[in-house]
Design a protein around this motif. Structure first.
Motif, short mmCIF file in Angstrom:
data_model
loop_
_atom_site.label_atom_id
_atom_site.label_comp_id
_atom_site.label_asym_id
_atom_site.label_seq_id
_atom_site.Cartn_x
_atom_site.Cartn_y
_atom_site.Cartn_z
N GLY A 159 47.25 29.19 25.90
CA GLY A 159 48.68 29.42 26.12
C GLY A 159 49.03 30.89 26.19
N LEU A 160 48.38 31.71 25.35
CA LEU A 160 48.60 33.15 25.39
C LEU A 160 48.07 33.77 26.67
CD1 LEU A 160 47.74 34.27 21.74
CD2 LEU A 160 50.00 33.86 22.71
N LEU A 161 47.04 33.19 27.23
CA LEU A 161 46.43 33.72 28.44
C LEU A 161 47.26 33.45 29.70
CD1 LEU A 161 42.69 32.71 27.92
CD2 LEU A 161 43.58 35.04 27.94
N GLU A 162 47.99 32.36 29.72
CA GLU A 162 48.65 31.89 30.95
C GLU A 162 49.50 32.95 31.65
OE1 GLU A 162 50.72 28.31 30.16
OE2 GLU A 162 48.88 27.09 30.02
N PRO A 163 50.33 33.71 30.92
CA PRO A 163 51.17 34.69 31.63
C PRO A 163 50.38 35.71 32.43
CG PRO A 163 51.97 34.36 29.40
CD PRO A 163 50.65 33.68 29.48
N GLY A 164 49.17 36.02 32.01
CA GLY A 164 48.37 37.03 32.71
C GLY A 164 47.44 36.46 33.76
N LEU A 165 47.49 35.15 33.98
CA LEU A 165 46.56 34.52 34.92
C LEU A 165 47.27 33.92 36.12
CD1 LEU A 165 44.09 32.76 32.46
CD2 LEU A 165 43.90 35.00 33.54
N THR A 166 48.45 34.42 36.45
CA THR A 166 49.21 33.85 37.57
C THR A 166 48.54 34.11 38.90
OG1 THR A 166 50.55 35.87 37.62
CG2 THR A 166 51.39 34.02 36.33
N ASP A 167 47.70 35.16 38.98
CA ASP A 167 47.06 35.49 40.25
C ASP A 167 45.69 34.84 40.42
OD1 ASP A 167 49.20 37.07 40.93
OD2 ASP A 167 48.33 38.88 40.08
N ILE A 168 45.26 34.10 39.41
CA ILE A 168 43.96 33.44 39.49
C ILE A 168 44.08 32.19 40.35
CG2 ILE A 168 42.18 32.24 38.19
CD1 ILE A 168 42.06 35.19 37.83
N GLY A 169 43.16 32.02 41.28
CA GLY A 169 43.21 30.88 42.18
C GLY A 169 42.61 29.63 41.56
N THR A 226 40.50 40.39 35.94
CA THR A 226 41.85 39.86 35.72
C THR A 226 41.90 39.02 34.44
OG1 THR A 226 42.28 39.82 38.10
CG2 THR A 226 43.67 38.42 36.71
N ILE A 227 40.88 38.20 34.23
CA ILE A 227 40.83 37.37 33.03
C ILE A 227 40.67 38.23 31.79
CG2 ILE A 227 39.46 35.62 31.84
CD1 ILE A 227 38.80 34.50 34.68
N ALA A 228 39.85 39.27 31.88
CA ALA A 228 39.66 40.16 30.74
C ALA A 228 40.96 40.88 30.38
CB ALA A 228 38.55 41.17 31.04
N GLU A 229 41.72 41.28 31.40
CA GLU A 229 43.00 41.95 31.14
C GLU A 229 43.98 41.00 30.48
OE1 GLU A 229 45.48 44.97 30.62
OE2 GLU A 229 43.42 45.10 31.37
N ALA A 230 44.00 39.74 30.91
CA ALA A 230 44.86 38.74 30.27
C ALA A 230 44.43 38.51 28.83
CB ALA A 230 44.82 37.43 31.06
N ALA A 231 43.13 38.49 28.59
CA ALA A 231 42.62 38.31 27.23
C ALA A 231 42.99 39.51 26.36
CB ALA A 231 41.11 38.12 27.27
N ARG A 232 42.90 40.70 26.92
CA ARG A 232 43.25 41.91 26.18
C ARG A 232 44.73 41.89 25.78
NH1 ARG A 232 41.24 44.96 29.52
NH2 ARG A 232 39.23 45.31 28.51
N ALA A 233 45.57 41.36 26.64
CA ALA A 233 47.00 41.32 26.39
C ALA A 233 47.37 40.38 25.25
CB ALA A 233 47.75 40.91 27.66
N THR A 234 46.50 39.44 24.90
CA THR A 234 46.80 38.54 23.78
C THR A 234 46.74 39.25 22.44
OG1 THR A 234 44.49 37.85 23.41
CG2 THR A 234 45.76 36.63 25.08
#
Length: 301
Positions: A159-169, A226-234
Motif C-alpha cells: 500500500g505504501l508503494l502504490e503512490p510511487g508505482l503509477t508509471d509501472i506497466g 522506479t521501484i527502488a525509488e518508490a521503496a525509498r519513499a516509504t
C-alpha cells in the motif's frame, strides 16, 4: 562443553553420550534437581525431540538426568511461552546450545518448534531463550511473528508503494515480507500495530518483471530504479531482489511462484530447457547505510 549450534541432529541419532556434552555448571532459568520425575509433558517432549524409547524408559525408572533436563526443560518452556503469546499449541522438535555464544559470555539456548494450528502448521520456527544478564528473567525472542503477520505486512508495504508505482506497466509482481531470520521480542506480538513492526524491522521486497518483446536490459534497469525509488519513499528498510522473467508462454501468468522458480533457473542458454528463466537480476537496499543483518547486500540509499 555445550553443543555447537551447527550440530542440529535429531536426539534419537545422538543418544545419551552426545547429550552429556551439553552439561556444564552454570545458572539457568531451568534449574535441575536430582529427583526430577519424568512428567507426561516431559515425556511427550522427549519423544518430539527424538529421544529413543530406551532413553525415555530409563527416565521413567530413574528420573530425568541433568543432561536430558537441559534439553527437555527449555523445549517445554518454549512451547508454553509461544502458546501463551499466540493462543495456539506449538511442538518442540529440537533444542540446542550455541558454543559461539557461550565463548562470548552469553547464555542462551535455541528451540525449534512447529505450530499445531493455522496456515503455518508444520513449518519450523526458532525460539531463543537468553539468560546472559539474569537467569531469573530470561529474554525470549522468536521468528514466528513474521509468519503470523505476513499477510498484514505485505498489504501494508504494498500500500505504501502504490503512490510511487503509477508509471509501472503491466506484467510486474511485487510482494513484501519481513527479513528472513529476524527475531521478535515479547514487546512485539499479535496485537502490535503492523506499522510499528514494519518500521522496527527490516523487510524484503521481491519483484518479478515479465520480459516483453523488445525489452532490453536498460529498460529493465529503469523499472527497477522506479521501484527502488518508490521503496525509498516509504521510509522503510527494504532489501529489494528483482528479476526479469523470460520464456513465459503467451497464456502463462507471471505469479510469485513462477517468478521464484525462474529466479532459481538462471541457465538462459540451454535451448532444451524451456522453463521460465530469470535473465537479469538486481539487488538493492534502501533506507540504510549498510545491510548489516544480511550477507552480500548492496547498499543504496
Amino acid at each position: 562443553m555445550v553443543q555447537d549450534a551447527s550440530s542440529q541432529m535429531s536426539r534419537g541419532s545422538q543418544g545419551t553420550a552426545s547429550r552429556a556434552q551439553t552439561t556444564q555448571d552454570q545458572s539457568t532459568p531451568f534449574p535441575w534437581q536430582e529427583d526430577t520425575e519424568l512428567t507426561d509433558d516431559l515425556e511427550r517432549v522427549a519423544g518430539t525431540l527424538g529421544m529413543s524409547e530406551d532413553e525415555i524408559e530409563q527416565m521413567r525408572v530413574d528420573g530425568v538426568d541433568e543432561s536430558s533436563w537441559r534439553l527437555l526443560a527449555p523445549a517445554l518452556a518454549a512451547e508454553e511461552h509461544l502458546a501463551q503469546k499466540y493462543g495456539i499449541g506449538f511442538t518442540a522438535i529440537d533444542c540446542y546450545y550455541n558454543l559461539t555464544d557461550d565463548q562470548q559470555g552469553n547464555r542462551a539456548c535455541m528451540v525449534r518448534v512447529t505450530p499445531q494450528a493455522g496456515e503455518n502448521a508444520g513449518n519450523e520456527y526458532l525460539v531463543r531463550c537468553d539468560w546472559t544478564q539474569d537467569a531469573a528473567s530470561p529474554v525470549w525472542t522468536e521468528d514466528y511473528l513474521a509468519a503470523a503477520r505476513a499477510g498484514e505486512y505485505a498489504a501494508y508495504v504494498e500500500g505504501l508503494l502504490e503512490p510511487g508505482l503509477t508509471d509501472i506497466g503491466p506484467g510486474q509482481v511485487i510482494t513484501a515480507q519481513f527479513y528472513e531470520g529476524d527475531m521478535f521480542g515479547d514487546d512485539e506480538g499479535p496485537a502490535t500495530p503492523i506499522a510499528e513492526l514494519a518500521r522496527a524491522h527490516m523487510g524484503e521486497l521481491y519483484v518479478y518483471v515479465r520480459r516483453t518483446e523488445g525489452m532490453d536490459e536498460a529498460a529493465f534497469d529503469t523499472e527497477v530504479a522506479t521501484i527502488a525509488e518508490a521503496a525509498r519513499a516509504t521510509g522503510l528498510r527494504l532489501y529489494i531482489t528483482a528479476g526479469c522473467i523470460d520464456r513465459l508462454g503467451a497464456d502463462e501468468e507471471l505469479t510469485l511462484e513462477v517468478g521464484a522458480g525462474a529466479m532459481r533457473n538462471r541457465d538462459a542458454t540451454d535451448a532444451e530447457h524451456l522453463l521460465p528463466v530469470c535473465v537479469w537480476r538486481r539487488s538493492v537496499a534502501v533506507n540504510q547505510a549498510s545491510r548489516t543483518s544480511a550477507e552480500g547486500a548492496q547498499a543504496a540509499s
